[in-house]
Design a protein around this motif. Structure first.
Motif, PDB file in Angstrom:
ATOM      1  N   THR B 141       0.825  -1.206   0.000  1.00  0.00           N
ATOM      2  CA  THR B 141       0.000   0.000   0.000  1.00  0.00           C
ATOM      3  C   THR B 141       0.858   1.254   0.000  1.00  0.00           C
ATOM      4  N   GLY B 142       2.152   1.108   0.311  1.00  0.00           N
ATOM      5  CA  GLY B 142       3.026   2.271   0.399  1.00  0.00           C
ATOM      6  C   GLY B 142       2.908   3.005   1.720  1.00  0.00           C
ATOM      7  N   LYS B 143       2.101   2.468   2.642  1.00  0.00           N
ATOM      8  CA  LYS B 143       1.958   3.127   3.945  1.00  0.00           C
ATOM      9  C   LYS B 143       2.921   2.509   4.956  1.00  0.00           C
ATOM     10  N   LYS B 144       3.424   3.375   5.859  1.00  0.00           N
ATOM     11  CA  LYS B 144       4.380   2.898   6.863  1.00  0.00           C
ATOM     12  C   LYS B 144       3.785   2.978   8.268  1.00  0.00           C
ATOM     13  N   VAL B 145       3.949   1.897   9.015  1.00  0.00           N
ATOM     14  CA  VAL B 145       3.432   1.856  10.385  1.00  0.00           C
ATOM     15  C   VAL B 145       4.568   1.546  11.348  1.00  0.00           C
ATOM     16  N   ALA B 146       4.630   2.312  12.451  1.00  0.00           N
ATOM     17  CA  ALA B 146       5.607   2.040  13.513  1.00  0.00           C
ATOM     18  C   ALA B 146       4.884   1.388  14.673  1.00  0.00           C
ATOM     19  N   THR B 169       7.454  -1.459  10.915  1.00  0.00           N
ATOM     20  CA  THR B 169       8.698  -1.532  11.670  1.00  0.00           C
ATOM     21  C   THR B 169       8.360  -1.569  13.158  1.00  0.00           C
ATOM     22  N   VAL B 170       8.947  -2.540  13.857  1.00  0.00           N
ATOM     23  CA  VAL B 170       8.739  -2.657  15.304  1.00  0.00           C
ATOM     24  C   VAL B 170       9.937  -2.045  16.014  1.00  0.00           C
ATOM     25  N   PHE B 171       9.682  -1.201  17.008  1.00  0.00           N
ATOM     26  CA  PHE B 171      10.744  -0.591  17.806  1.00  0.00           C
ATOM     27  C   PHE B 171      10.700  -1.191  19.199  1.00  0.00           C
ATOM     28  N   GLU B 172      11.774  -1.816  19.619  1.00  0.00           N
ATOM     29  CA  GLU B 172      11.810  -2.489  20.922  1.00  0.00           C
ATOM     30  C   GLU B 172      12.974  -1.954  21.755  1.00  0.00           C
TER      31      GLU B 172
END
Ligand code: FAD
Ligand code: FAD
Ligand code: SF4
Ligand code: FES
Lengths: 275, 466
Positions: B141-146, B169-172
């Protein structure tokens, strides 16, 4: 992975400086903040203050003294090698304010922690006297850096091999006697911070110390780093590491730092690494 | 319906208590295929299955069980995946006796169908010898999720949204992903390889996992938007340890359960000195509290060489909040319980190390807000229990690190994030939240349920802009 781009052995290999690629951390770090480093898969999470940062180059600098297994393992890492994990910037940044005459007192590797704070205090217009102490001349670190970061550098050695023969508190007393000191910043071994705070309390001079309790996560989720300040429990990794020196329970901190003394010895012995 | 031959609930083999109390290997060994198929035949395939109502995410329980009975294992796991992304985990840690199995009709007269064990069986089967085939993924979709936090809620959001074609992208904050599943729940209950293989699966699907990223410190939520993320999900858990506020709490040898379990599980202190992180190995251990966290701590202490491991709880046995199986396992392994006892002080020696706890006996009074009878102290009933290690497992709260660093994020009066129950939306545009950071300490399946709801809402937002 966080690559070492520069490395220097200071004072005959017991103190090491690393400049490390960590662009995200370099971008955000402020004086007084620290990082947690883990060398490899089996490593421990070790907190070290950022002695310097270079946001353009994307690097941070740490200076550590080799005191046990983990720091001995860090010493094995050469330029081009990498730390597996670095987390930061952690802790609250130093509260920097122009107050006039400031005295920065440092001992041991506390000097590395003190350096960026001293420099920042001078940069915003304070008149900074710096008193640094070491057991002897050959283990005194960062003399030139501290000279540049302050207006006046005073050196003490326990054995008299360099500068004043005696403790930092002797020189501090002299400076305090002259009056006008608005703030003292003391960073170093716990007994040093304790005695400096005791003295400045007599002179009623505000004193800031940076505490070094054992840590695990460094983000406030374990409570390992708890210290008593003004009768309240604080987490040094998020509420500190800097606190009002007159309020800290140093004796408790000293005992807590000894929690793993036997294990630390065993860990070093079985690793085959040397201090 | 033709009368079925009565089959007894299939017992899952376990390591014997006296052996397992000394090792970190998983306690239950899993059902054999033969036993699983037999167990599946016990399900009556109800028209209106009560068990499904008991499952917080509505897994089609009769559906997946029927497929096990028919030995269609791949289809069975696909069926569970429709609603639950981490079945190998849930089969092991859900409080089934309060959920699906608690409602099961077969359980009205005898033992309920072993839903959790069956779920675990098919999930393990797929992981160990399955096709490894990836589920179909929508076009990009071209959308970015954090996604902030890699616990069960964050992982669920990551899995769902990547399948819907978004770039996740997961931030841990920690150096390893998995949240409580990795740092809190011990190996003997949930082998870490299971969690890592779930994360590896998400990575294969295209999710990026950034460890060592403390959001609020390394990067802020607003900076994530500046970097081009279109939506942010916050699933940072309830990681702030609570202490008791009694004298002597800073003695060496007194830990929060978070610290004790993090050292042992995440840092692998149980393998010290092969791993560098040490832990205090108490011979005489007291754990305060009686939830899952307390059971995990008391049982870890046994495995680290404790001769005595005791649980001190201020309420009575009836109020114990831990999962039934955990209490049972703990008792089998020799954990002793002191009910209706409240700690008032810890004593130490001249080296600042803990040597004992002063406790006060309680009796049950009137019901409190939670509907449970309030424990009230019995005056003059103080007594001392010796210990060389004490673990405080009386609950956790919200860690303010991220919330304080994020403007425009409304919190409730206990500092948990306010989020809409039906969507997971917070007061901040483009930001969703779920799991323990919204509800307070709860369960894996509820955290996953919240993640699923938020993922649907985020997908709507990214598709239609609301
Ligand atoms: C916020 C903070 C900033 C610090 N900055 C610096 C710095 O800039 N330069 C520097 O040389 N040192 C610094 N330290 C101290 C440094 O972290 C310890 O020297 C290091 O962890 C020792 O590890 P080791 O395995 O080599 O030694 P060990 O054999 O493990 O221990 C030697 C001593 O270090 C202390 N220590 C052990 N583990 C930890 C831990 N996880 N966290 C904190 N202390 C521990 C112990 O009390 C012990 O007395 C800092 C500590 C803190 C908390
Ligand atoms: C010891 C223990 C045993 C349990 N046993 C059970 C059980 O048997 N059954 C059951 O159903 N439930 C159990 N629970 C509860 C269950 O684990 C939690 O309800 C669930 O994990 C919550 O999921 P979550 O995704 O909300 O958060 P978590 O699992 O807590 O994950 C949050 C993640 O976010 C990370 N994070 C935090 N702050 C930041 C930040 N600022 N930036 C980036 N990352 C961040 C954390 O490091 C962590 O990895 C147990 C909990 C514990 C502690
Ligand atoms: S997810 Fe939990 S409640 Fe739902 S069926 Fe599985 S074990 Fe039962
Ligand atoms: S190091 Fe864990 S709370 Fe400070």
């Amino acid at each position: 992975m966080f690559k070492i781009v520069e490395r220097e052995e200071m004072t005959g290999g017991t103190v090491i400086r690393n400049e490390i690629e960590a662009p995200l951390i370099a971008r955000k770090a402020r004086p007084g903040q620290f990082v947690i480093l883990k060398a490899n898969e089996t490593g421990e999470r070790i907190p070290l203050t950022m002695a310097d940062t270079n946001p353009e180059k994307g690097t941070i600098t740490i200076i550590y003294m080799v005191v046990g297994k983990s720091t001995a393992l860090f010493r094995e890492l050469k330029v081009g090698d990498a730390y597996q994990d670095i987390i930061g910037p952690l802790g609250a940044p130093t509260h920097l304010e122009k107050v006039g005459k400031v005295v920065c007192v440092g001992g041991g590797t506390g000097i590395a922690v003190l350096h960026p704070i001293t420099r920042a205090l001078k940069e915003i217009g304070n008149d900074v006297t710096c008193i640094v102490g070491a057991r002897s001349k050959d283990i005194l670190i960062m003399e030139d850096e501290m000279k540049n970061a302050s207006n006046d550098l005073r050196i003490c050695t326990d054995d008299g091999s360099y500068g004043h023969h005696g403790f930092v508190t002797d020189v501090l007393k002299e400076v305090l006697e002259k009056g006008d000191v608005k703030l003292v910043v003391a960073i170093g071994p716990v007994p040093m911070m304790k005695f400096v705070s005791k003295m400045t309390k007599e002179y009623n001079v505000k004193t800031m110390v940076s505490l070094n309790p054992i840590m695990v996560d460094g983000t406030g989720m374990c409570g390992c780093c708890r210290v008593s300040v003004g009768g309240e429990t604080k987490f040094a990794c998020v509420d500190g590491p800097e606190f009002d020196g007159h309020e800290v329970d140093y004796d408790e901190l000293m005992l807590r730092l000894l929690a793993y003394r036997e294990d630390e010895k065993r860990s070093l012995e079985e690793s085959g690494l040397q201090l | 319906m033709a009368k079925k031959e009565k089959i007894d609930r299939q017992i899952m083999p376990e390591q014997a208590p006296y052996i397992r109390a000394k090792n970190f290997e998983e306690v239950p060994l899993g059902l054999t295929q033969e036993a699983a198929v037999k167990e599946a035949q016990r399900c009556m395939q109800c028209k209106k299955p009560a068990c499904v109502e008991g499952c917080p995410v509505g897994v089609d329980i009769p559906g997946f069980i029927k497929l096990i009975a028919e030995e269609k294992f791949v289809k069975s796991i696909r069926k569970i995946w429709e609603k639950n992304a981490l079945p190998a985990v849930c089969g092991r840690v859900c409080p089934q006796e309060l959920q699906c199995e608690g409602k099961c009709i077969v359980g009205k007269k005898g033992d309920p169908v072993a839903i959790g064990n069956l779920e675990r069986f098919v999930a393990d089967k797929e992981r160990i010898s399955g096709t490894g085939e990836l589920p179909p993924k929508a076009a990009p979709t071209g959308k970015k999720v954090a996604v902030v936090g890699s616990g069960p809620s964050g992982l669920t959001v990551a899995g769902d949204l990547t399948l819907k074609g978004h770039q996740v992208t997961v931030f841990e904050a920690f150096h390893k992903p998995g949240g409580v599943l990795v740092y809190g729940i011990p190996e003997f209950r949930l082998p870490k390889d299971i969690v890592f293989s779930e994360v590896a699966f998400l990575e294969k699907l295209g999710v990026t996992v950034n460890c060592n990223a403390v959001v609020g410190r390394t990067v802020s939520v607003d900076e994530l938007f500046e970097e081009g993320y279109d939506a942010v999900y916050i699933g940072v858990g309830a990681g702030l340890p609570r202490f008791l506020n009694v004298p002597g709490e800073n003695l060496v040898g007194l830990f929060s359960a978070n610290e004790y379990l993090t050292r042992s599980n995440l840092m692998k202190a149980y393998r010290f000195p092969e791993y560098d992180t040490p832990i205090i190995r108490g011979k005489n251990v007291i754990t305060l509290g009686a939830g899952n966290v307390a059971m995990d701590s008391a049982r870890t202490a046994l495995r680290l060489g404790a001769e005595k491991s005791r649980i001190v709880y201020r309420r009575s046995r009836d109020e114990v909040p831990a999962r039934g199986a955990e209490v049972h396992h703990a008792e089998e392994e020799g954990v002793e319980f002191f009910f209706l006892t409240s700690p008032v002080e810890f004593k130490g020696n001249d080296q600042g190390r803990v040597t004992g706890m002063v406790g006060l006996k309680m009796e049950l009074g009137e019901p409190d807000d939670s509907g449970r009878r309030r424990p009230v102290p019995i005056e003059g009933s103080e007594f001392e229990l010796e210990c060389d290690l004490a673990i405080v497992a009386v609950g956790a709260g919200p860690n303010p690190l991220l919330t304080q660093a994020t403007e425009g994020l409304a919190l409730n009066r206990w500092d948990y994030i306010l989020a809409d129950e039906a969507t997971g939306k917070t007061s901040k545009k483009g930001v969703w939240a779920g799991g323990d950071i919204v509800t307070g300490s709860a369960t894996v399946i509820l955290a996953m349920g919240a993640g699923r709801i938020a993922a649907d809402s985020i997908h709507d937002y990214l598709t239609w802009g609301w």
